[in-house]
Design an enzyme around this catalytic site. Structure first.
Site, mmCIF file in Angstrom:
data_model
loop_
_atom_site.group_PDB
_atom_site.id
_atom_site.type_symbol
_atom_site.label_atom_id
_atom_site.label_comp_id
_atom_site.label_asym_id
_atom_site.label_seq_id
_atom_site.Cartn_x
_atom_site.Cartn_y
_atom_site.Cartn_z
ATOM 1 N N ARG A 180 -9.726 -33.614 30.077
ATOM 2 C CA ARG A 180 -10.154 -32.368 30.693
ATOM 3 C C ARG A 180 -11.841 -32.255 30.771
ATOM 4 O O ARG A 180 -12.481 -32.232 31.603
ATOM 5 C CB ARG A 180 -9.704 -31.031 30.402
ATOM 6 N N CYS A 238 -14.073 -23.178 25.708
ATOM 7 C CA CYS A 238 -12.663 -24.067 26.204
ATOM 8 C C CYS A 238 -12.467 -23.831 27.589
ATOM 9 O O CYS A 238 -13.304 -23.863 28.452
ATOM 10 C CB CYS A 238 -11.894 -23.574 24.993
#
Length: 287
Positions: A180, A238
């Protein structure tokens, strides 16, 4: 009390003769994209533990501010009072053992004004408690209502501009998995990649094969290699502000930052960053 507590130490504290000295235990078991934690809690939990829902009670409504924005002070105060948190309480949060949901509760309690020495996460979560042969109970807990007053500001919160600045002039850690971060996949948010200048520090790598937090000296070595040492400014993000809380906790557990000077949390994280298409996005292995 250190930010990470052993199951046997928690059991000793729960056995205190004076009920007022026993810690409040928050069960925040949660699996992203999986079944809710409430049925697990109802089946078996640490005696006296109160279930707290991460989505509904440890976050505000999702939107442009992020998928797990901070709850209002009033909403969080009501949740903590329902759980029996009083002024001066010890509070221990636990999850399934991955560390992040409990770290989110730990961070919110600190943000709400509870002193560092009064809040901890259970090392290894509920699996470590049961593996130690410690008792469990089922059914709902009904603690006496607490009287805690939430006073926001106990932990530093970053917005998108502050995160962008840290990416260029400080240390900004990205807690998501490496694919990611590199922009190879993005299963949730509309854009793949990372905040320019951010350094990848996957939160899943904070926990060992035994389900426990890595030793402080190991964490210290890892974070020092990422530049989180000394007097420089640092922060973490995050996907939605949950797993990044584990980085904040781990840096403190490692002894690289004192409770009086924690690293900042970009609470909106990538879900907030990508809500504005004008914000730049980096891809690849380099910050």
């Amino acid at each position: 009390m250190a930010p990470v507590i052993d199951p046997y130490r928690l059991a000793d504290l729960l056995a205190a003769p004076d009920p007022a000295e026993r810690p409040v235990v928050l069960d925040v078991r949660y699996r992203l994209g999986g079944p809710p934690g409430r049925p697990d809690h109802d089946a078996a939990h640490v005696p006296g533990a109160v279930f707290v829902d991460l989505d509904a009670e440890l976050a505000g409504p999702p939107g442009p501010a992020g998928r797990h924005p901070l709850p209002s002070a009033e909403a969080l105060q009501a949740v903590l009072r329902r759980a029996g948190v009083r002024e001066g309480s010890l509070v221990v949060a636990h999850d399934h053992g991955d560390g992040a949901p409990a770290a989110r509760a730990w961070w919110l309690l600190r943000w709400a004004g509870l002193p560092a020495g009064r809040v901890a996460v259970l090392d290894g979560g509920f699996p470590a408690w049961t593996a130690a042969g410690l008792p469990t109970t089922g059914g709902p807990s009904a603690p006496e209502p607490g009287d805690i007053t939430v006073r926001p500001g106990g932990m530093p919160v970053l917005d998108a501009d502050a995160a962008a600045a840290l990416g260029q002039h400080g240390v900004l850690l990205d807690a998501r998995a490496a694919p990611r971060y590199r922009g190879e996949t993005e299963p949730i948010d509309p854009v793949a990649g990372h905040v320019p200048g951010a350094r990848n520090a996957p939160s899943a790598e904070l926990i060992g094969a035994d389900g426990r937090w890595l030793p402080p000296e190991v964490l210290a070595e890892r974070f020092a290699a990422l530049g989180v040492a000394g007097a420089g400014e640092a922060g973490a993000y995050c996907g939605s502000g949950v797993t990044a809380a584990a980085l904040v906790l781990a840096v403190e557990h490692a002894g690289l930052r004192t409770p009086e000077r924690p690293i900042g949390l970009y609470a909106g994280s990538w879900s907030n960053w990508t809500a504005d298409p004008a914000r730049p996005v980096a891809t690849g292995t380099e910050p």
